[in-house]
Design an enzyme around this catalytic site. Sequence first.
Site, PDB file in Angstrom:
ATOM      1  N   LYS A 163      97.481  28.189  48.880  1.00 25.56           N
ATOM      2  CA  LYS A 163      96.344  28.802  49.639  1.00 25.56           C
ATOM      3  C   LYS A 163      94.995  28.599  48.780  1.00 25.56           C
ATOM      4  CE  LYS A 163      95.967  32.021  52.743  1.00 25.56           C
ATOM      5  NZ  LYS A 163      96.696  32.314  53.960  1.00 25.56           N
TER       6      LYS A 163
HETATM    7  P1  NAD Z   1      89.625  36.735  60.923  1.00 27.53           P
HETATM    8  O1  NAD Z   1      88.630  36.857  59.982  1.00 27.53           O
HETATM    9  O2  NAD Z   1      89.605  36.308  62.140  1.00 27.53           O
HETATM   10  O3  NAD Z   1      89.688  38.299  61.290  1.00 27.53           O
HETATM   11  C1  NAD Z   1      89.987  39.527  60.467  1.00 27.53           C
HETATM   12  C2  NAD Z   1      89.716  40.946  60.976  1.00 27.53           C
HETATM   13  O4  NAD Z   1      90.104  41.955  60.304  1.00 27.53           O
HETATM   14  C3  NAD Z   1      88.167  41.063  61.535  1.00 27.53           C
HETATM   15  O5  NAD Z   1      88.463  41.577  63.034  1.00 27.53           O
HETATM   16  C4  NAD Z   1      87.727  41.990  60.787  1.00 27.53           C
HETATM   17  O6  NAD Z   1      86.606  42.761  61.114  1.00 27.53           O
HETATM   18  C5  NAD Z   1      89.025  42.770  60.250  1.00 27.53           C
HETATM   19  N1  NAD Z   1      88.825  43.547  58.912  1.00 27.53           N
HETATM   20  C6  NAD Z   1      88.462  43.213  57.695  1.00 27.53           C
HETATM   21  N2  NAD Z   1      88.495  43.839  56.868  1.00 27.53           N
HETATM   22  C7  NAD Z   1      89.040  44.979  57.400  1.00 27.53           C
HETATM   23  C8  NAD Z   1      89.131  46.340  56.770  1.00 27.53           C
HETATM   24  N3  NAD Z   1      89.073  46.814  55.652  1.00 27.53           N
HETATM   25  N4  NAD Z   1      89.818  47.387  57.750  1.00 27.53           N
HETATM   26  C9  NAD Z   1      90.080  46.906  58.961  1.00 27.53           C
HETATM   27  N5  NAD Z   1      89.732  45.540  59.643  1.00 27.53           N
HETATM   28  C10 NAD Z   1      88.999  44.868  58.934  1.00 27.53           C
HETATM   29  O7  NAD Z   1      91.174  36.756  60.081  1.00 27.53           O
HETATM   30  P2  NAD Z   1      92.502  36.315  60.657  1.00 27.53           P
HETATM   31  O8  NAD Z   1      92.490  34.884  60.913  1.00 27.53           O
HETATM   32  O9  NAD Z   1      92.700  36.924  61.986  1.00 27.53           O
HETATM   33  O10 NAD Z   1      93.304  36.897  59.562  1.00 27.53           O
HETATM   34  C11 NAD Z   1      93.848  38.054  59.424  1.00 27.53           C
HETATM   35  C12 NAD Z   1      95.153  38.263  58.494  1.00 27.53           C
HETATM   36  O11 NAD Z   1      95.968  37.580  59.228  1.00 27.53           O
HETATM   37  C13 NAD Z   1      94.871  37.628  57.278  1.00 27.53           C
HETATM   38  O12 NAD Z   1      95.908  38.485  56.483  1.00 27.53           O
HETATM   39  C14 NAD Z   1      95.332  36.263  57.255  1.00 27.53           C
HETATM   40  O13 NAD Z   1      95.545  35.787  56.088  1.00 27.53           O
HETATM   41  C15 NAD Z   1      96.683  36.389  58.284  1.00 27.53           C
HETATM   42  N6  NAD Z   1      97.059  35.266  58.899  1.00 27.53           N
HETATM   43  C16 NAD Z   1      96.036  34.365  59.443  1.00 27.53           C
HETATM   44  C17 NAD Z   1      96.670  33.310  60.242  1.00 27.53           C
HETATM   45  C18 NAD Z   1      95.817  32.481  61.031  1.00 27.53           C
HETATM   46  O14 NAD Z   1      96.175  31.535  61.538  1.00 27.53           O
HETATM   47  N7  NAD Z   1      94.395  32.844  61.275  1.00 27.53           N
HETATM   48  C19 NAD Z   1      97.920  33.018  60.110  1.00 27.53           C
HETATM   49  C20 NAD Z   1      98.807  33.735  59.382  1.00 27.53           C
HETATM   50  C21 NAD Z   1      98.113  34.803  58.779  1.00 27.53           C
END
Ligand code: NAD
Length: 427
Positions: free
Chosen positions: A117
């Site tokens: 990561k």
């Molecule tokens: P992103 O940046 O696209 O979206 C994150 C969202 O969370 C946004 O809507 C933001 O406003 C919201 N957010 C941030 N802080 C917050 C808070 N304190 N309270 C409420 N909402 C909050 O990110 P993503 O890619 O959707 O990733 C989200 C999670 O999923 C992370 O934990 C990431 O590690 C995990 N993840 C992502 C992927 C991927 O393919 N993108 C894959 C596996 C896991």
Amino acid sequence: MTNKHSSLSYLDPGRPEPWASFIEQIDRVAPHLGSLSHWIETLKHPKRILVVDVPIVRDDGTIAHYEGYRVQHNLSRGPGKGGVRFHPAVTLNEVMALSGWMTIKNAALGLPFGGAKGGVRIDPRLFSANELERITRRYTSEIGIVIGPDKDIPAPDVGTDQQTMAWMMDTYSMNVGHTASGVVTGKPIALGGSLGRQEATGRGVYIVAREAGIRAGIPISGARVVVQGFGNVGGIAARIFREHGAKVIALQDAEGAIVNPAGIDIPAALAHAAAHGSLSGFFGAEPIGADDFWQLECEYFVPAALEGQVTPQRAQAMRTRIVVEGANGPTTPAADDILRERDILAIPDVLANAGGVTVSYFEWVQDFSSFFWSEEEINIRLESIMTKAFEAVWRTALERQVSIRTAAFIIACQRILAAREQRGLYP
Ligand code: NAD
């Protein structure tokens, strides 16, 4: 032979941080591993940690420095794989935990990768596109000594996207002197990206929720769903839940939460968030306070924002039947225990959000063979890998009388530590 002292000198031992949660999860699985537990310490020691300085010239001509990381937690089963996060709260501790969860996730799904990561501690919303490009390119050059298509393959995470991956691919390619499309996944289609990658994590969240719902007797159709985080994972998952007849009654993003008991129009909410950068001001629902948001009655609750969100206090207050972890590490171990005591089924991150890395694996394979599959083929293979992994984890949980999380960790750790044992220790 094993080192009993797993505390790492570069971490502050006093702070309850994500790495401590990861270690606790490893400690919980150790008694279930038989003779392989002999190797368990290897999972408490990331293989390689790189901390880099990322200096750029800002648009106003000043020079600014940012801190970046790439952690390769374990490479026993293949090259490192895991996303890159741009967020103001990124720390080494967080990146270590996220890399550990990637090791477990890749092994639980049977993908031929280790876990890695990366991240840069910035708030991407405070930079121009040109500045973000300079940060991304400098960061990529700095970590260029450890990444590569057969070494470690980054992907998008919170605060990064297809464009970030395009810059990373181009920078790495410039530095090695040839186009290396397989160095990152989650790229634009035109650069060797895969159809279906962008929505794969959200689609995988839906697939495991459906499988859990079938076994728990809680059909998706007609179910009430609450989603925290409305980005790549939460936004797409909400859309697919709705397409399958669920009612998404509440959403929360970094700016606040909204509720509509009749069901939120997700395509309209996605359009609003795309146009305004957040859900605030969306007309199709009412604002709701954070405490009320966590106490909404629903069948499925999907934390899809950041780690550590489901605290013991919230776990005590939640009124859901199933928690499906779209985010990485959203539930602390103590909160996990409370959910279990309260008979709330928790489908763990290492299974629930593995759709993204599964299609990243497909993208990597397609880049190597320069032969690209149709979206239908991608989704059929995604469905097949995720349902098989779910079935194996569910069966293990029943056989061993453990939580779904511990079952997923058992399957993953058996694969990782068997590889460790068969390879032996060098020298
Ligand atoms: P992103 O940046 O696209 O979206 C994150 C969202 O969370 C946004 O809507 C933001 O406003 C919201 N957010 C941030 N802080 C917050 C808070 N304190 N309270 C409420 N909402 C909050 O990110 P993503 O890619 O959707 O990733 C989200 C999670 O999923 C992370 O934990 C990431 O590690 C995990 N993840 C992502 C992927 C991927 O393919 N993108 C894959 C596996 C896991």
